[in-house]
Scaffold this active site. Structure first.
Site, short mmCIF file in Angstrom:
data_model
loop_
_atom_site.label_atom_id
_atom_site.label_comp_id
_atom_site.label_asym_id
_atom_site.label_seq_id
_atom_site.Cartn_x
_atom_site.Cartn_y
_atom_site.Cartn_z
N CYS A 1 40.56 61.56 41.25
CA CYS A 1 41.28 61.53 40.01
C CYS A 1 42.55 61.97 40.32
O CYS A 1 43.09 62.79 41.22
CB CYS A 1 40.78 62.39 38.71
SG CYS A 1 39.08 61.70 38.06
N CYS B 1 40.29 66.84 44.80
CA CYS B 1 39.61 65.69 44.84
C CYS B 1 40.42 64.33 44.98
O CYS B 1 41.39 64.33 44.33
CB CYS B 1 38.66 65.45 43.78
SG CYS B 1 37.60 63.93 44.13
N ASP C 1 41.35 36.48 39.99
CA ASP C 1 41.04 37.85 39.91
C ASP C 1 40.67 38.45 41.25
O ASP C 1 39.68 38.93 41.74
CB ASP C 1 39.70 37.99 39.05
CG ASP C 1 39.47 39.83 38.81
OD1 ASP C 1 40.29 40.60 39.17
OD2 ASP C 1 38.25 39.77 38.42
N CYS D 1 44.22 44.00 39.87
CA CYS D 1 43.97 45.25 39.69
C CYS D 1 45.15 46.18 40.42
O CYS D 1 45.15 47.26 40.90
CB CYS D 1 42.64 45.66 40.41
SG CYS D 1 42.56 44.92 42.15
N1 SAH Z 1 36.17 38.12 39.16
C1 SAH Z 1 34.97 39.08 39.65
C2 SAH Z 1 35.33 39.76 40.77
C3 SAH Z 1 36.67 40.38 40.96
S1 SAH Z 1 36.84 41.51 42.44
C4 SAH Z 1 34.66 40.20 38.41
O1 SAH Z 1 35.59 40.21 37.51
O2 SAH Z 1 33.71 40.86 38.57
C5 SAH Z 1 37.47 40.50 43.92
C6 SAH Z 1 36.35 39.43 44.47
O3 SAH Z 1 37.17 38.47 45.47
C7 SAH Z 1 35.46 40.24 45.21
O4 SAH Z 1 34.15 39.82 44.84
C8 SAH Z 1 35.72 39.79 46.75
O5 SAH Z 1 34.54 39.79 47.52
C9 SAH Z 1 36.39 38.35 46.49
N2 SAH Z 1 37.31 37.84 47.77
C10 SAH Z 1 38.03 38.79 48.59
N3 SAH Z 1 38.70 37.92 49.27
C11 SAH Z 1 38.54 36.61 48.90
C12 SAH Z 1 39.11 35.54 49.34
N4 SAH Z 1 39.91 35.38 50.08
N5 SAH Z 1 38.31 34.24 48.72
C13 SAH Z 1 37.40 34.52 47.76
N6 SAH Z 1 37.05 35.56 47.39
C14 SAH Z 1 37.76 36.96 47.87
#
Ligand code: SAH
Length: 453
Positions: free
Chosen positions: A80, A77, A381, A408
């Site tokens: 993991c 898979c 984030d 991440c």
């Molecule tokens: N902070 C949130 C989401 C983090 S994931 C939490 O902790 O739940 C990253 C997010 O960035 C996603 O929702 C994605 O749709 C958004 N994203 C991706 N590219 C982006 C951009 N250029 N500007 C703003 N948001 C963006």
């Protein structure tokens, strides 16, 4: 050394994708499924200029850190990569991954190994699963997991990372497809109906969402399937997502209601969140709470600050911070997520959070330059590719006291930190958070503050 040679290696380290690394006369080989400390017999598969790939044949001497994988499909898979490694050793592997990236890519020499927040119970932590559907060689409809680096489906309705209800949902969908001869989508020809089934569960509320992702708008006897699915305790939302594109992006843009609400709710800490099928929501709510607590601690709010939350999704971090801030602004590219964020603000009775749809790299400069909105603290984030340079440049120009970077992917984090540190910031704290046990992925949260001029 050449292809098909048999070699014996002592595994000394593990690479970024979780492969064991062992050397033969100083020449490194990558061996998938081998863990640090193993002595293995392997077959050379491919030779490159400075390294080679070999396939694990036998474990001559197992490592003290080796464990029997819980899942029967762990080796095939793609989900993991570290099931054969003891959990404590996984955490150490992830801490070193962050450290290495910060040193190698970020140039932060002397960066120590960060503390990492592990899970007490590292199984069944995922609140979201997306199961692909396909047809096997004998013509049977199957669902399961993609094999590593491929789109071949390994049939299985059981995964130790996901909710137990997933199996019930999948069995009902499979039985329905069999009864009504509903076809699974075929990526090669673009024919067939059922592409994926998305299942989400709010762990604190017990609410379950099923979204059928179809190459079309209708399915035979859909009401009958819905009737059966809604008997699963917790079922709250059944929808169809239409995706008729020839793409490996899972979801299309359109959501059609089938049964119940079009969203589920969940709680992190004392904040309630509404989650739609198209919105991003953290997959490991137990660790998310610890991650957000750390972000909140790093933000060090006194109650009057203006805080920006870039890449805010459904406003998860924004609302977490709002109770301690003067004003919070969130920016997110997915319109449905911003609708959720606004609704979440309302249902939690929060008055000091405002949300904008758009790209962080466009909204932030515009709000700063045209409207003069400032920032004491900026939280970011971003997705794996990290922040856009235009977003980083504006952040620097806004001169917030602190930047909290949640990431991440520690490689793009290291790249972005390097830039921010060339532009007047310094890294004060780094912590890892294990959101994805048994995989090579790790979340990092980092505090930067503005250097005294
Ligand atoms: N902070 C949130 C989401 C983090 S994931 C939490 O902790 O739940 C990253 C997010 O960035 C996603 O929702 C994605 O749709 C958004 N994203 C991706 N590219 C982006 C951009 N250029 N500007 C703003 N948001 C963006």
């Amino acid at each position: 050394m050449k292809k098909d040679d048999l070699i014996v290696l002592k595994i000394e380290d593990m690479g970024i994708n979780g492969e064991g690394i062992g050397k033969l006369d100083g020449f490194p080989f990558f061996v998938k499924d081998a863990v640090t400390g193993d002595v293995v017999e392997a077959k050379v598969m491919k030779m490159k200029k400075g390294y080679g790939y070999a396939r694990l044949l036998n474990i001559v001497e197992p490592s003290a850190m080796r464990r029997e994988p819980k899942c029967a499909y762990a080796r095939q898979c793609g989900g993991c990569q570290l099931q054969a490694l003891a959990y404590a050793a996984q955490l150490d592997y992830k801490a070193r991954k962050i450290q290495n990236n910060l040193i190698r890519i970020g140039g932060f020499e002397g960066m120590s190994k960060p503390e990492i927040i592990g899970m007490d119970e590292p199984w069944r932590y995922r609140n979201k699963a997306q199961f692909p559907f396909g047809t096997d060689r004998s013509g049977n409809t199957v669902t399961g997991f993609y094999a590593a680096r491929s789109h071949t489906i390994i049939p299985s309705t059981e995964c130790w990372l996901g909710a137990e209800e997933n199996r019930l949902v999948l069995e009902k969908v499979l039985a329905h497809m069999k009864k009504y001869r509903v076809s699974a989508y075929d990526e090669k020809s673009g024919q067939g109906l059922v592409r994926h089934v998305l299942i989400r569960k709010g762990f604190s509320t017990g609410e379950i969402m099923v979204c059928l992702i179809l190459n079309g708008r209708r399915m035979k006897a859909l009401e009958e399937l819905a009737k059966s699915l809604c008997r699963i305790p917790g079922m709250t939302s059944i929808t169809v997502n239409v995706n008729m594109e020839n793409t490996n992006v899972i979801m299309g843009k359109e959501i059609l209601p089938v049964w119940g609400q079009e969203y589920i709710t969940d709680m992190i800490g004392d904040i309630r969140y509404r989650i739609s099928p198209l919105s991003f929501y953290q997959v490991n709510p137990v660790q998310t709470e610890k991650l957000y607590e750390t972000a909140l601690e790093y933000a060090d709010l006194k109650g009057t600050e203006t805080v920006w939350d870039l890449y805010c999704g459904i406003g998860t971090i924004s609302l977490f911070l709002a109770k301690r801030a003067g004003q919070v602004y969130g920016v997110e590219i997915v319109p449905e997520a911003i609708e959720d964020a606004r609704e979440n603000t309302r249902i939690n009775g929060i008055r000091n959070a405002e949300f904008f749809v758009g790209k962080a790299e466009e909204v932030l400069p515009q709000k700063y330059e045209e409207e003069g909105i400032r920032a004491d603290v900026i939280v970011v984030d971003p997705p794996r590719k990290g922040c856009d340079p235009a977003a980083l440049q504006t952040m620097v120009r806004m001169q917030p006291e602190r930047i909290v970077y949640v990431s991440c992917d520690s490689a793009t984090l290291a790249r972005d930190l390097k830039y921010l540190c060339q532009e007047g910031y310094e890294v004060r704290k780094v912590k890892g958070c294990d959101m994805f046990p048994w995989t090579v992925h790790v979340e990092t949260v980092c505090l930067l503050s503005r250097k005294a001029q």
